[in-house]
Design an enzyme around this catalytic site. Structure first.
Site, PDB file in Angstrom:
ATOM      1  N   GLU A  67       0.827  -1.216   0.000  1.00 48.71           N
ATOM      2  CA  GLU A  67       0.000   0.000   0.000  1.00 48.71           C
ATOM      3  C   GLU A  67       0.856   1.258   0.000  1.00 48.71           C
ATOM      4  OE1 GLU A  67      -3.062   0.040  -0.545  1.00 48.71           O
ATOM      5  OE2 GLU A  67      -3.944  -1.852   0.148  1.00 48.71           O
ATOM      6  N   THR A  75      -0.630   0.887 -10.210  1.00 48.53           N
ATOM      7  CA  THR A  75      -1.967   0.419  -9.831  1.00 48.53           C
ATOM      8  C   THR A  75      -2.709   1.417  -8.942  1.00 48.53           C
ATOM      9  OG1 THR A  75      -3.207  -1.523  -9.089  1.00 48.53           O
ATOM     10  CG2 THR A  75      -1.242  -0.932  -7.814  1.00 48.53           C
ATOM     11  N   ARG A 131       1.050   3.923  -3.198  1.00 47.53           N
ATOM     12  CA  ARG A 131       0.479   5.254  -2.946  1.00 47.53           C
ATOM     13  C   ARG A 131       1.560   6.296  -2.697  1.00 47.53           C
ATOM     14  NH1 ARG A 131      -5.300   4.098  -0.006  1.00 47.53           N
ATOM     15  NH2 ARG A 131      -5.369   1.877  -0.422  1.00 47.53           N
ATOM     16  N   GLU A 135     -11.771   1.365 -10.156  1.00 42.97           N
ATOM     17  CA  GLU A 135     -11.458   0.429 -11.255  1.00 42.97           C
ATOM     18  C   GLU A 135     -12.333   0.622 -12.494  1.00 42.97           C
ATOM     19  OE1 GLU A 135     -11.738  -0.463  -8.047  1.00 42.97           O
ATOM     20  OE2 GLU A 135      -9.612  -0.838  -7.621  1.00 42.97           O
ATOM     21  N   ASP A 142      -5.337  -9.566  -7.973  1.00 48.92           N
ATOM     22  CA  ASP A 142      -5.622  -8.674  -9.101  1.00 48.92           C
ATOM     23  C   ASP A 142      -4.406  -8.046  -9.790  1.00 48.92           C
ATOM     24  OD1 ASP A 142      -5.235  -7.248  -6.744  1.00 48.92           O
ATOM     25  OD2 ASP A 142      -7.009  -5.984  -6.937  1.00 48.92           O
TER      26      ASP A 142
HETATM   27  C1  DMJ Z   1      -6.091   1.048  -4.796  1.00 48.71           C
HETATM   28  O1  DMJ Z   1      -5.272   1.196  -3.714  1.00 48.71           O
HETATM   29  C2  DMJ Z   1      -5.391   0.385  -5.930  1.00 48.71           C
HETATM   30  O2  DMJ Z   1      -6.083   0.608  -7.111  1.00 48.71           O
HETATM   31  C3  DMJ Z   1      -5.219  -1.096  -5.722  1.00 48.71           C
HETATM   32  O3  DMJ Z   1      -4.658  -1.717  -6.831  1.00 48.71           O
HETATM   33  C4  DMJ Z   1      -6.545  -1.726  -5.429  1.00 48.71           C
HETATM   34  N1  DMJ Z   1      -7.240  -1.069  -4.372  1.00 48.71           N
HETATM   35  C5  DMJ Z   1      -7.349   0.361  -4.373  1.00 48.71           C
HETATM   36  C6  DMJ Z   1      -8.521   0.915  -5.151  1.00 48.71           C
HETATM   37  O4  DMJ Z   1      -9.625   0.167  -5.184  1.00 48.71           O
END
Ligand code: DMJ
Length: 639
Positions: free
Chosen positions: A270, A628, A274, A539, A403
């Site tokens: 995370e 992501t 981020r 998403e 995912d």
């Molecule tokens: C985000 O932190 C990122 O997109 C991650 O890949 C999946 N979860 C959240 C958003 O839903």
């Protein structure tokens, strides 16, 4: 209330034993009476504070959640600031609630406007920068002194302070977006996104400045890592949306207040996507080396996570002490966690010249590539940090815990200039695996969806998280992969849109179950009570952006516009910010959860803004690859 009761009981017991009271000296009696008065005052004050908070929450839930029918035929034009119902109705936003300080120390507690000392410091900093003595050198020195964690930094290129220029051009920086969007060039829909962003930002700025997440209903904040998560996640969005003033203010916070030397456990995945991703992207877009310096410092502090028997990293690392560990209940990490940090670590190595980041992250890719337990390229959800093997075999999903493994196979291949054939091979095999094992069609509309497999048993369950897949498939097709990938992308995009469309609020649930039986009266998308929340996730709008950019079909823009409208109708909190909701099927009582996730600003609004743009060169998909968390990073050798 509590203090008042104690006082009454004490008085009663004193009255029952008068001889004792009389035996006390005058001084002793005065002290006892004084204490009683203090206790009573404290009781009254706490009562007023608690009552205040409850009234605020209550009255807001009535006023804030405007009830409108889902999917109205014509979407209203975006409101201008002056037409905002809050102001029209004369409802001025209420004063911020007082809240008690929680979370790690060293965080700024006040909104930027309220802190005169900080303003003075910021002015001094600006002056220093203009005359070429930016805090850069001092800051680098401070970092060097305070951090004795993993890895050395002495010889790193990133440590060389720029000689003169305020915004230096970094040797590897391919294309800084040094001209931000001008407001004049924005169309009406983009302006509506800017309006939404500013509303969300106003809440964060007023009630949660410098903290991880805004709690918009209680006008407070929550901490996860205590690192200003929302602020960092939102930096590049502000740059892209042309919000110069807001960007500069946040930049000042990063410069003055963002210190990583603190005793706090962060989640490796995370915080990589981020914080590291956000800083790297802010560096690339703005050209401001401050962000790279911070990124390198942070990257160094994450490195202890890779010191495990298997080289598969632990989920958590303490960025102050350098101690890493798995979750308390297991020595497993999730597969998505350990395989979705590579874009960021590779880029950090390229920029700093320090190979250790890339090597550690790529070792993970190599090991996962060689593991047993896959099913035609599909991976299980857990991996053990001691043995380095998959655990919980036989369970396959494209949702939570797996995912972004698939996403990063493709995106690393693109990032590296489409040369790393092992990544491509694993990705292509996985897409075939999805086709073979996980696809099905729902009834009555025959929507193609991606289900899950549990020891050979198919389940028609699809997380909203899976809606990243249409965008990823379309991106692959754009970069030369088979045309069927684009066909599948379009089919899945319809499904993800229906996950919104078929809900009463026009917002998707967290998890959908697809109906497989021929029953006319039933909707394709079914929702279980535990899954009907919406966390403002990105998403679907992310995929809409790719699909529009790569097909030019305007229906994708229209779908995104409907979704923005639903967010505004059911999740916008009048006093500032947006809130997750608990029930997407009840437009009268969507049940706000009092939390604005950082990805709403980092991803959801950014992708909406890009979706509404008709300029394919605005973060061209041939020049940038999005991590992501929607942070654009440069493709090393653009095609
Ligand atoms: C985000 O932190 C990122 O997109 C991650 O890949 C999946 N979860 C959240 C958003 O839903």
């Amino acid at each position: 209330g509590r203090a008042r009761c104690v006082g009454q009981r004490l008085r009663r017991s004193l009255a029952q034993r008068p001889w004792k009271w009389k035996q006390l000296s005058r001084l002793q009696r005065t002290v006892v009476l004084f204490l009683l008065v203090v206790l009573m005052l404290f009781g009254i004050l706490s009562y007023v504070h608690v009552a205040d908070e409850w009234t605020a929450v209550d009255s807001r839930s009535a006023a804030a959640w405007r009830v409108k029918p889902a999917n109205p035929p014509v979407l209203p034009a975006p409101r201008k600031a002056a037409e905002n119902p809050e102001t029209v109705a004369g409802l001025s936003p209420q004063k911020p609630q007082r809240h008690f300080r929680r979370g790690p120390p060293n965080l700024q507690m006040r909104a930027p406007d309220g802190d005169a000392q900080e303003r003075r410091q910021a002015q001094a900093q600006r002056r220093a920068e203009v005359v070429g003595e930016a805090g850069w050198g001092a800051e680098a020195q401070r970092d060097g002194l305070s951090w004795r964690g993993a890895g050395t930094k002495a010889e790193q290129g990133a440590r060389q302070p720029p000689k003169k220029a305020k915004v230096p051009r970094w040797p590897f920086q391919r294309q800084a977006l040094t001209t931000q969007a001008s407001q004049a060039s924005q169309n009406e829909r983009q302006k509506a996104v800017v309006d939404a962003f500013l509303h969300a930002w106003a809440g964060y700025r007023k009630f949660a400045w410098g903290h991880d997440e805004l709690k918009p209903l209680t006008r407070s904040f929550s901490e996860w890592f205590g690192l200003g998560l929302t602020l960092i996640d939102a930096l590049d969005t502000m740059w892209i949306l042309g919000l110069k003033k807001e960007f500069q203010e946040a930049r000042n916070w990063v410069s003055k207040r963002l210190l990583f030397q603190k005793d706090v456990d962060v989640n490796l995945f995370e915080s990589t996507i981020r914080i590291l991703g956000g800083l790297l992207s802010a560096f690339h877009l703005s050209g401001d080396v401050l962000f790279l310096t911070k990124a390198e410092d942070f990257g160094n502090r994450l490195m202890p996570a890779f010191r495990t028997p298997s080289k598969i990293p632990y989920s958590f690392v303490n960025i102050g002490t350098g101690v890493a560990h798995p979750p308390r209940w297991t020595s497993d990490s999730t597969v998505a966690e350990v395989t979705s940090i590579q874009l960021e670590f590779r880029e950090l190595s390229r920029l700093t010249g320090d190979k250790k980041f890339q090597e550690a992250a790529e070792e993970v890719t190599k090991r996962v590539h060689a593991l047993h337990g896959k099913l035609d390229g599909l991976v299980p959800m857990f991996i053990n940090t001691n043995s380095g093997s998959f655990t919980h075999l036989g369970m396959f999903t494209l949702g939570a815990r797996a995912d972004s493994y698939y996403e990063y196979l493709l995106k690393q291949w693109i990032q590296g200039g489409k040369k790393e054939s092992q990544l491509l091979g694993d990705y292509l095999e996985a897409v075939d695996g999805i086709r073979k094992h996980l696809l099905a069609k729902s009834e009555p509309r025959k929507l193609t969806f991606v289900g899950e497999l549990n020891h050979g048993r198919f389940s028609a369950k699809m997380d909203h998280l899976v809606c990243f897949l249409p965008g990823t498939l379309a991106l692959g097709a754009h970069h030369g992969l088979p045309a069927e990938h684009m066909e599948l992308a379009q089919a899945l995009m319809d499904t993800c849109y229906q996950m919104y469309r078929q809900m009463e609020t026009g917002l998707s649930p967290e998890i959908a179950h697809f109906n497989l039986h021929h029953t006319k009266a039933v909707k394709d998308v079914q929702v279980k009570a535990a899954d009907r929340h919406n966390l403002l996730r990105p998403e679907t709008v992310e995929s809409l952006f790719y699909l529009y950019r790569l097909t030019g079909d305007r229906k994708y823009q229209d779908w995104g516009w409907e979704i923005l409208h639903s967010f505004n109708t059911y999740t916008r909190v009048p006093s500032g910010g947006y809130s997750s909701i608990s029930n997407v099927q009840d437009p009268r009582h969507p049940q706000p959860r009092d939390k604005m996730e950082s990805f709403f600003l980092g991803e959801t609004l950014k992708y909406l803004y890009l979706l509404f743009s008709d300029d394919p060169d605005l973060l061209s998909l041939d020049t940038y690859v999005f991590n992501t968390e929607a942070h654009p990073l440069p493709i090393w050798a653009p095609s």
